[in-house]
Design a protein around this motif. Sequence first.
Motif, PDB file in Angstrom:
ATOM      1  N   GLU A  45      81.837  -0.587 132.878  1.00  0.00           N
ATOM      2  CA  GLU A  45      81.279  -0.185 131.587  1.00  0.00           C
ATOM      3  C   GLU A  45      80.457   1.097 131.702  1.00  0.00           C
ATOM      4  O   GLU A  45      80.049   1.508 132.789  1.00  0.00           O
ATOM      5  CB  GLU A  45      80.414  -1.304 130.988  1.00  0.00           C
ATOM      6  CG  GLU A  45      78.992  -1.333 131.525  1.00  0.00           C
ATOM      7  CD  GLU A  45      78.076  -2.267 130.723  1.00  0.00           C
ATOM      8  OE1 GLU A  45      78.307  -2.426 129.505  1.00  0.00           O
ATOM      9  OE2 GLU A  45      77.153  -2.843 131.325  1.00  0.00           O
ATOM     10  N   THR A 196      81.971   2.486 136.887  1.00  0.00           N
ATOM     11  CA  THR A 196      80.831   1.977 136.140  1.00  0.00           C
ATOM     12  C   THR A 196      79.782   3.079 136.063  1.00  0.00           C
ATOM     13  O   THR A 196      79.526   3.760 137.051  1.00  0.00           O
ATOM     14  CB  THR A 196      80.244   0.748 136.863  1.00  0.00           C
ATOM     15  OG1 THR A 196      81.304  -0.150 137.163  1.00  0.00           O
ATOM     16  CG2 THR A 196      79.203   0.063 136.015  1.00  0.00           C
ATOM     17  N   ASP A 212      79.219   2.055 126.124  1.00  0.00           N
ATOM     18  CA  ASP A 212      79.775   0.782 125.666  1.00  0.00           C
ATOM     19  C   ASP A 212      78.639  -0.083 125.143  1.00  0.00           C
ATOM     20  O   ASP A 212      78.780  -0.807 124.162  1.00  0.00           O
ATOM     21  CB  ASP A 212      80.456   0.047 126.819  1.00  0.00           C
ATOM     22  CG  ASP A 212      81.733   0.725 127.240  1.00  0.00           C
ATOM     23  OD1 ASP A 212      82.531   1.066 126.346  1.00  0.00           O
ATOM     24  OD2 ASP A 212      81.908   0.946 128.447  1.00  0.00           O
TER      25      ASP A 212
END
Lengths: 265, 284
Positions: A45, A196, A212
């Motif tokens: 994310e 990430t 996100d």
Amino acid sequence: MAEGGPVANDDQVKVSVQAVGKVFTSKARRVEALAAIDLDVRDGEFLCLLGPSGCGKTTLLRIMAELESPSSGRIEMRHDDPDRPLSSVVFQDYSVFPWKTIMDNVVFPLLQNGYRRREAREVARHWLGQLDLAGFEKSFPDTVSGGMKQRVAIARALALRPELLLMDEPLAALDAQLRLLLQEKLLDLWQHNQNTVVFVTHSIDEALLLGDRIAVMSARPGRIDTVIDVPFARPRDPDEIRASPDFAALRDDIWHRLRRELQVS
Amino acid sequence: MTADLSQTRAPSAAATSKVIVPSARERDPRGYARRRRLLERGLAVGVPIALIALWQGLASAGVAESQYFPPPLEIASSWGELVSQGVYFESVLASVQRIALGYLFGTLAALVIGFAIGSSKLARSALEPTIAALYTVPKLAVLPLLLLVFGLGETSKILLVALTCFFVVLINTIDSVAGVSTKYTDVGRSCKASRWAVLWHITLPAALPQTLTGMRIASGMAVIVIVGAEFVAADTGLGFLVWNSWNLGVPEYMFVGIVSISLIGVIATALLRLVERLLTPWNR
Ligand SMILES: Nc1ncnc2c1ncn2[C@@H]1O[C@H](COP(=O)(O)OP(=O)(O)O)[C@@H](O)[C@H]1O
Ligand SMILES: [Mg+2]
């Protein structure tokens, strides 16, 4: 308001920050920078850390990068691929080496991570190209603009292909136009690389455009006030998002939270 | 009221207009830079020559006491004498050798030790007060002790130069290494660079400019201190030449020695500036 997202289970969690606190003690002063931070960063994310300046964003990032030791609590980080470094950092103040050429700035961390020189130069050339720095390989950083230095710092961190990319306000020092261009660039690069990312910013727009999820921090001592899911689908078109009513609503919501924080402190 | 306003607005007879256009420098930047460089070089050479000419003029006009301040042309001819006797090059060689050897030993030792002390907080706490105390001792005052221990030979003089350079370079090196910003070393730590790599790729280049400044200052001090040592404890060298000329009452030779010593200082400084330019190309 957002899809809410399922509660992350363990194999989705890349970094688990558990009750992490940080106290700085210098001669006479004792500064509680972080108080019991709880935060999960999910695998793959793009998480934005948003908060007023001085709330401990940099401190939290530096603890994740093992540059600072937590005073309390613990952090668990999952390292999946031993061939890739776990993390790399883009520092708030660039920290580009003035004594190395732009090429050698990017090559240095690669050499420290087992690349051979030729290979390292190829990788560096690729990433410098990605950040529109082709042709400046042999220049010294102090002969180029601040925006270019910052891109060197980003290229240096991306070239390592870390599992976790830690970025500390990497665009804060840029002017508004350049900032928009680099936001789009970062969005593009991340959508192609899927590592990430923990991205520190104090710009609500930037967090909404890139993240996100957004972890909103409260002022000193730093705590996670709330975590917001950003509903925009990817790949994102920055212009479209900025024009959408959701964007305006979220922006207002976050702004009111932050303003409460600023009034409290 | 209205009359006043209209009056201030109306262009008065004395009004002039201001036009801003590129200056001569902007119209021909290369030519300007070239002329400027020529001027600067010309001044660097011209001013000393003018001063010497003035001296010559005053001496031949009888204003300066030529017994103590012989005119430059006389000094030049004495210079020729000393060269043809072979004394001159022997003296220069003796002094330069002492300076070079002492400088190399002192500086190299100081660089290594300075890096070690500078990169350890504990070592600094332990040693900095002692180093500061030793630094302030005038090194010439130690010469008698060196002579006592090592005798009148070359060793004592080389050691004196080495000691002088050592402390200047040491203090600058410790300072510059300790002052390297953590923002740079953090980059090394964050990409898991080894201690050695951080030292070589980050601490060393970051500390280099100030270290080199220390090395340049040390070269000047080396020249100063060797002359003092040669006054009292040598039978060769430029310092000896100056001292001996006083004993013999030949001021022309004295001046030859003095000018040569300052030339050595100038050359040493120029060499070190060149080294600085080569080793720190990013510093423009
Ligand atoms: N090394 C340090 N020593 C003492 N205090 C520090 C140190 N680093 C940060 N702080 C303090 O911790 C607080 C949080 O700082 P920081 O993490 O840099 O905030 P942010 O990045 O959100 O602006 C600030 O009050 C700052 O003064
Ligand atoms: Mg910060």
